[in-house]
Design a protein around this motif. Sequence first.
Motif, PDB file in Angstrom:
ATOM      1  N   ALA A 212      -2.858 -23.111 -42.127  1.00  0.00           N
ATOM      2  CA  ALA A 212      -4.221 -23.189 -42.658  1.00  0.00           C
ATOM      3  C   ALA A 212      -5.235 -23.017 -41.540  1.00  0.00           C
ATOM      4  N   VAL A 213      -4.958 -23.628 -40.412  1.00  0.00           N
ATOM      5  CA  VAL A 213      -5.881 -23.489 -39.286  1.00  0.00           C
ATOM      6  C   VAL A 213      -5.967 -22.032 -38.854  1.00  0.00           C
ATOM      7  N   ALA A 393      -2.348 -21.311 -32.781  1.00  0.00           N
ATOM      8  CA  ALA A 393      -3.768 -21.339 -33.126  1.00  0.00           C
ATOM      9  C   ALA A 393      -4.290 -22.767 -33.154  1.00  0.00           C
ATOM     10  N   THR A 394      -3.482 -23.668 -33.676  1.00  0.00           N
ATOM     11  CA  THR A 394      -3.898 -25.066 -33.734  1.00  0.00           C
ATOM     12  C   THR A 394      -4.143 -25.619 -32.338  1.00  0.00           C
ATOM     13  N   MET A 395      -3.234 -25.295 -31.441  1.00  0.00           N
ATOM     14  CA  MET A 395      -3.402 -25.751 -30.059  1.00  0.00           C
ATOM     15  C   MET A 395      -4.619 -25.092 -29.417  1.00  0.00           C
ATOM     16  N   LEU A 396      -4.774 -23.791 -29.663  1.00  0.00           N
ATOM     17  CA  LEU A 396      -5.912 -23.075 -29.091  1.00  0.00           C
ATOM     18  C   LEU A 396      -7.210 -23.716 -29.531  1.00  0.00           C
ATOM     19  N   ARG A 397      -7.301 -23.969 -30.806  1.00  0.00           N
ATOM     20  CA  ARG A 397      -8.528 -24.516 -31.349  1.00  0.00           C
ATOM     21  C   ARG A 397      -8.836 -25.871 -30.722  1.00  0.00           C
ATOM     22  N   GLU A 398      -7.844 -26.711 -30.767  1.00  0.00           N
ATOM     23  CA  GLU A 398      -7.996 -28.038 -30.187  1.00  0.00           C
ATOM     24  C   GLU A 398      -8.428 -27.948 -28.725  1.00  0.00           C
ATOM     25  N   GLY A 399      -7.677 -27.125 -27.977  1.00  0.00           N
ATOM     26  CA  GLY A 399      -7.935 -27.045 -26.545  1.00  0.00           C
ATOM     27  C   GLY A 399      -9.290 -26.464 -26.228  1.00  0.00           C
ATOM     28  N   VAL A 400      -9.634 -25.379 -26.888  1.00  0.00           N
ATOM     29  CA  VAL A 400     -10.905 -24.731 -26.586  1.00  0.00           C
ATOM     30  C   VAL A 400     -12.071 -25.634 -26.959  1.00  0.00           C
ATOM     31  N   LEU A 401     -12.020 -26.206 -28.135  1.00  0.00           N
ATOM     32  CA  LEU A 401     -13.141 -27.037 -28.562  1.00  0.00           C
ATOM     33  C   LEU A 401     -13.284 -28.241 -27.642  1.00  0.00           C
ATOM     34  N   ARG A 402     -12.157 -28.761 -27.203  1.00  0.00           N
ATOM     35  CA  ARG A 402     -12.227 -29.902 -26.307  1.00  0.00           C
ATOM     36  C   ARG A 402     -12.869 -29.507 -24.972  1.00  0.00           C
ATOM     37  N   SER A 403     -12.423 -28.371 -24.442  1.00  0.00           N
ATOM     38  CA  SER A 403     -12.961 -28.004 -23.133  1.00  0.00           C
ATOM     39  C   SER A 403     -14.410 -27.540 -23.244  1.00  0.00           C
TER      40      SER A 403
END
Lengths: 413, 413
Positions: A212-213, A393-403
């Motif tokens: 879904a993400v 994608a889930t990891m990318l999203r999490e990581g990018v938004l966090r950074s």
Amino acid sequence: MKQTAEPDGGLAPRTVTEPGPIRPFGSREQHLGALFEAVLTRGPLSRRDAARLTGLSAASVTKLVKPMISHGYLIENVREAGVPGRPQIPLQVDAGRHHAVGIKLMDGEIVGVVADLHAEVQSAHRMKYRDTSPEGVVSAIEEMTRILLERSPVDRARLLGIGVGLGGHINANTGVVVKSPFLGWRDVPLRKLLVERMNLPVVIENDVNTLAVAEQWFGAGSSFPSFALVTIGVGVGCALVLENQLWRGVSGAAGEFGHMVVDPDGPECHCGKRGCLEAVVGDTAIAATMSAAVGRRFTKVSQVVAQAHAGDPDARQVFTQAGVALGRAIAALLNLLNPPLVILSGEGMTASDLFIDALRAELDRDAFSSTATDCTVLVRPLPDETWARGAAATMLREGVLRSLSKLSDQVPA
Amino acid sequence: MKQTAEPDGGLAPRTVTEPGPIRPFGSREQHLGALFEAVLTRGPLSRRDAARLTGLSAASVTKLVKPMISHGYLIENVREAGVPGRPQIPLQVDAGRHHAVGIKLMDGEIVGVVADLHAEVQSAHRMKYRDTSPEGVVSAIEEMTRILLERSPVDRARLLGIGVGLGGHINANTGVVVKSPFLGWRDVPLRKLLVERMNLPVVIENDVNTLAVAEQWFGAGSSFPSFALVTIGVGVGCALVLENQLWRGVSGAAGEFGHMVVDPDGPECHCGKRGCLEAVVGDTAIAATMSAAVGRRFTKVSQVVAQAHAGDPDARQVFTQAGVALGRAIAALLNLLNPPLVILSGEGMTASDLFIDALRAELDRDAFSSTATDCTVLVRPLPDETWARGAAATMLREGVLRSLSKLSDQVPA
DNA sequence: CCCGTTAGTTCACTGCGTCAAGCAATAGTG
DNA sequence: CACTATTGCTTGACGCAGTGAACTAACGGG
């Protein structure tokens, strides 16, 4: 159930200690994220268009974009003229700047990919594993990651982390696998184990949620604030995105769709009940129904699909029935949530032609008022690594938004 | 369905015209609302506690509360000492300052109340009506309002408006009754008609949703960010509050729970399908099942309830079956959304003792992982005017939040 | 009477987004 | 080849909302 009581025990708390849920300040972080998402999902975008999309002013966009460029998240493309006026400067995401490993755990098999920020798969790998203990799985993931990173070397600084998707009840916040039937796990702190071993950020998430993400960032979901994703394959899954947020429920178990009872007198399900959706339309159910109908043993869906494509009326009937059951369940979903979009996905949808008509007819029949007409239904057959891609994608999203949220205005040295 | 297509028709919009969904500025309006809600639902509250509850600083609370007091929304109670230190000044809502009329439309009957800001009913009235044309209904509502306001006179300036709740597909945003089976309506702009006639603000909303709003402000829902409300009576309804927001869906038709198919071979439903939840557990279904079981004619649920309470095993069995079916449907809801709270309400819940055990057992059986254990189930038998009270609450909420947002710091003359 | 304690208020400050004005870069035109 | 119209981007003054820290207010207790 925790309790049952007639309420109105009007407690007037003398001293309130609840932690305030309101962000003390600043929506800057959100706006950075929104801007990034807009550029990522809506292709190359001028600052002006980005402003229109996010609702921000052009001035703000300029200010916010600056650090994103200097930190390498966005790059400016060459201007292209053509119309009077100063040409736009297309902004786009520097896809190669960040990567993530995505892993999908299945029963006895594991698929992994390395993907860039556009979720383009750089390399993929597939392998078997036997040891289903937490240790064994962690080792398998480590092995997989090693192989993947050998094939497509990624600067460690540019590797955002590892995303892992698997079926079952996953608490993404705590990183605990609350319950995973196919692994036989209960309350395994998988994220913690992986972080310790790999020394990399790790996200674990229900596999359907990862899809879904991915759909939300890179697929049809990007144009809809809310949608439901239903997967059909070995099992039947569902994920919900509501108001641009993945809906996980209180305990992170939302989206369990496969064990909705669609026919109390139906076939037995492995969960112990009768007539679960999964027991009617799942892969094994299709094969079993076909075997029973014809009196000959079918073990794989692919065989039934072949028969049906060859014109066998029994096989076609099996799929028609499955379509009706599925339509009924999805109609329930439509009536309950009235989403603007439903995406049908999963391995099962490769044979969608066999049952999509029955499904649609049932939807129209069962849906209340305009819930069916107001809903776009999309069929999305799954390329093979898509599950793993979703995890990435889930990891990318999490990581990018966090950074991004840590981004300061100052230009780095 | 609008369409079905394989997507990825990656359109790169050259000129974007989407209206930005982001609020241009200021969360002040939201904070005013949050503060007001905190004081309203959490009883008398000192500024300090209100600050803790909303997450705002004490300074901000002081600033925001000032205009709310000067405009008469809040009042300061007398301080009460007892502990060392300066005593708190309890803030509370000036309940008498604002009123609303709430109206519940039913088949041939209409119930109305006048309620204050605490949703305390000042007066109630009930009357029949025959003319189901829009004109006729508007006239009935006008008549009802006249009678109610005669009985409990309310200064027009303090009357926030009229809230109307009715079953069917209501688009609360546009104020249009998209579809109402019991009135035989389609796309009737009821709000517009009422505003023209009454010259007062009007809110129309699905009746179950009005109950949910009341529950959110004044009931158990105030302690939960999300919950589902299921009503059982003539029909079966459902409303969803997700992250403190009433969930209406794209077209405002969300929450249609009664026509979920729970048994494809079940009894015929008035909607044309077989085995809808409503056709199994609705009032008429109970009576019909009982009649069939005993071979004697039952026309009202109350008769069956009486029999069951008298110990008749057939009657008890009828309710047990209904409980199982209901439990199955609610389990589907639990598995899909994993809410922390489910409230069971409606006239049917007055006889909840007859089926609640069966319902609970089925919930525990059907629920996946911890979705049942993590969910509080509350039984809320309905006092009679509660529906109308809910409609009033909906109007109160709408009206107050709207007027709060217009509040300026300056003290009125 | 003074102290400790807690609640509420005031005020200077800061972060963030906006408006308005200015600057930049193109196409079209006389 | 200026010159203008047009559109996109940038800059800086401004204002709003929320905050921290200092301050005042009001109580109980020694």
